[in-house]
Motif scaffolding. Structure first.
Motif, PDB file in Angstrom:
ATOM      1  N   GLY A  16     -11.257  -4.150  -2.585  1.00  0.00           N
ATOM      2  CA  GLY A  16     -11.809  -3.545  -1.371  1.00  0.00           C
ATOM      3  C   GLY A  16     -11.194  -4.097  -0.095  1.00  0.00           C
ATOM      4  N   LEU A  17      -9.901  -4.354  -0.160  1.00  0.00           N
ATOM      5  CA  LEU A  17      -9.250  -5.016   0.975  1.00  0.00           C
ATOM      6  C   LEU A  17      -9.083  -4.054   2.159  1.00  0.00           C
ATOM      7  N   VAL A  18      -9.524  -4.525   3.330  1.00  0.00           N
ATOM      8  CA  VAL A  18      -9.428  -3.732   4.553  1.00  0.00           C
ATOM      9  C   VAL A  18      -8.818  -4.594   5.645  1.00  0.00           C
ATOM     10  N   LYS A  19      -7.886  -3.995   6.410  1.00  0.00           N
ATOM     11  CA  LYS A  19      -7.345  -4.687   7.584  1.00  0.00           C
ATOM     12  C   LYS A  19      -7.437  -3.749   8.780  1.00  0.00           C
ATOM     13  N   VAL A  31      -5.021  -0.995   6.528  1.00  0.00           N
ATOM     14  CA  VAL A  31      -5.261  -1.051   5.081  1.00  0.00           C
ATOM     15  C   VAL A  31      -6.714  -0.641   4.873  1.00  0.00           C
ATOM     16  N   ARG A  32      -6.921   0.381   4.035  1.00  0.00           N
ATOM     17  CA  ARG A  32      -8.249   0.989   3.979  1.00  0.00           C
ATOM     18  C   ARG A  32      -8.872   0.965   2.586  1.00  0.00           C
ATOM     19  N   GLY A  33      -9.122  -0.244   2.084  1.00  0.00           N
ATOM     20  CA  GLY A  33      -9.806  -0.328   0.799  1.00  0.00           C
ATOM     21  C   GLY A  33      -8.853  -0.352  -0.374  1.00  0.00           C
ATOM     22  N   ALA A  67      -7.714 -10.959   6.389  1.00  0.00           N
ATOM     23  CA  ALA A  67      -8.290  -9.667   6.014  1.00  0.00           C
ATOM     24  C   ALA A  67      -9.522  -9.419   6.864  1.00  0.00           C
ATOM     25  N   THR A  68      -9.802  -8.155   7.175  1.00  0.00           N
ATOM     26  CA  THR A  68     -11.024  -7.816   7.900  1.00  0.00           C
ATOM     27  C   THR A  68     -12.213  -7.804   6.945  1.00  0.00           C
ATOM     28  N   ARG A  69     -12.009  -7.205   5.780  1.00  0.00           N
ATOM     29  CA  ARG A  69     -13.029  -7.191   4.722  1.00  0.00           C
ATOM     30  C   ARG A  69     -12.334  -7.245   3.377  1.00  0.00           C
ATOM     31  N   GLY A  70     -13.105  -7.543   2.346  1.00  0.00           N
ATOM     32  CA  GLY A  70     -12.573  -7.511   0.988  1.00  0.00           C
ATOM     33  C   GLY A  70     -12.218  -8.888   0.473  1.00  0.00           C
ATOM     34  N   GLU A  71     -11.861  -8.913  -0.784  1.00  0.00           N
ATOM     35  CA  GLU A  71     -11.606 -10.189  -1.456  1.00  0.00           C
ATOM     36  C   GLU A  71     -10.141 -10.315  -1.870  1.00  0.00           C
TER      37      GLU A  71
END
Lengths: 257, 168
Positions: A16-19, A31-33, A67-71
């Protein structure tokens, strides 16, 4: 760092990586998930149009940008929450980076550029020197050891950059368009070296526009608008039945089928 | 295959098997080596058309072999072939027909079509790169043939990407 709750054989894993980048009043998601796994010893190419988020993804995976979100999991350990300095330590030991514009230190010799990562990681000068000599010999640039990078051609500088990235025998080699600034002969040289490193067990994740890389990689991930549009193993093509094309490629297919 | 055989014969008279070997040695494994039967059939037709003539040469303990040489008419046809430009890239493309038309009828999803075509191209690229890795001692002609195939394939992949950007 938390341990992975589930056993995971992947060397690198993103979930679920988001930038996001702030832009004006709003924000843009580069980067959208992205969910991605790279196994030990795999050579994975990331391709896709300009602006699809390829380089951003690679930089986030290597901790060059947060990263903004995600692992992000590297070698079974959570890495996305690390501080910049903790990332630097992690990279020093486990991640080699190669860039499009080489990024060598211009005030140091070729030899010092290659020895530096080992010294920073705690190797003795003797160990660092031995490793540097091995790498320069392997990459065919021993004769340039005492020269400053500016005296080398682009292809030679990229080979030095590759030697530097491999100096600490990283678990993972991240490469961002390493042939993007090279002519075709030098591109072929660098690809040959990457092919050899991969054959020797090196895990490689590489962003590229160069379709030749798809012929060397185990897998190609296609990025589009910051998301994975396709993720496929590369398997040798079989001749397509009942088709014949009078081109070099068509003829080749006739032969290989 | 007519013109390449005429071109080889313009250099010196030869029999069928010599022509097969010359093609293989010049163009390497990337070129689909014609089987000897195809070469004999082609030579026979060239002779019927008056472009080559043959002479039987006796061999010890083996059947006679036919040695072929170029006629004046053959030389003329070859000269015309050599100087004429060849057609450029195709404008019709079967994949593109599918890509544009199939979704209109609800038969397929464009992204899926592009992905499956791209996977196939990647597979061809794998074959070409494997071939290239084993070409250290190949002739320049053989290496350039594979390089040409790689460049064509790169263009096809670039175009696929453009289709993805504009149509998906």
């Amino acid at each position: 760092m938390r341990q992975d709750p589930e056993p995971c054989t992947a060397l690198l894993r993103a979930r679920g990586l988001v930038k996001e980048y702030k832009s004006g009043g709003g924000s843009v998601e580069a980067v959208r998930g992205v969910d991605l796994e790279v196994g030990a010893g795999e050579f994975v190419a990331i391709m896709g149009p300009s602006g699809s988020g390829k380089s951003t993804l690679l930089h986030v995976l290597g901790g060059l940008e947060p990263a903004t979100r995600g692992e992000i999991w590297l070698r079974g350990k959570r890495a996305d929450g690390l501080s910049p300095s903790a990332w630097a330590v992690l990279r020093r030991r486990h991640v080699g980076f190669v860039f499009q514009f080489f990024n060598l230190l211009s005030t140091m010799t070729v030899a010092d550029n290659v020895e530096l990562p080992a010294l920073l990681a705690g190797a003795t000068p003797k160990q660092a020197r031995k490793r540097r000599e091995e790498l320069l010999a392997e990459l065919g640039i021993t004769a340039k050891a005492d020269a400053p990078p500016s005296r080398l051609s682009g292809g030679e500088q990229q080979r030095v950059a590759l030697a530097r990235a491999l100096a600490n025998e990283p678990s993972l080699l991240l490469a961002d368009e390493p042939t993007g600034n090279l002519d075709s002969a030098n591109t072929n040289d660098v690809l040959r070296l990457l092919r050899r490193a991969h054959a020797g067990g090196q895990t490689i994740l590489m962003v590229t526009h160069d379709a030749k890389v798809a012929g060397l990689a185990d897998r190609v991930v296609n990025l589009f608008d910051g998301m994975i549009a396709d993720d496929a193993r590369v398997v040798p093509a079989q001749r397509l039945k009942g088709q014949r094309r009078e081109t070099a490629i068509g003829n080749f297919l006739e032969l290989s089928g | 295959m007519r013109q390449p055989l005429l071109a080889l014969l313009a250099k010196e008279p030869a029999h069928g098997y010599e022509l097969k070997l010359a093609l293989e040695q010049t163009f390497g494994q990337a070129y689909p080596s014609p089987n000897i039967g195809q070469i004999y059939v082609t030579l026979k037709r060239l002779e019927q058309d008056g472009l080559v003539r043959s002479q039987d040469v006796e061999q010890d303990s083996r059947p006679n072999k036919k040695v072929y040489e170029l006629t004046e008419a053959g030389r003329g046809l070859l000269a015309a072939w050599v100087t004429e430009p060849i057609d450029g890239p195709r404008v019709r493309d079967e994949f593109f027909m599918k890509l544009v038309l199939a979704p209109l009828a609800g038969l397929a999803d464009r992204m899926e079509l592009i992905n499956s075509q791209r996977r196939h191209y990647f597979g061809i690229m794998r074959n070409l790169m494997d071939m290239q890795a084993g070409m250290d001692r190949a002739t320049p002609a053989a290496r350039l043939l594979v390089e040409g195939a790689v460049l064509h394939l790169q263009a096809d992949l670039d175009w696929l990407e453009r289709c993805q950007e504009e149509l998906v």
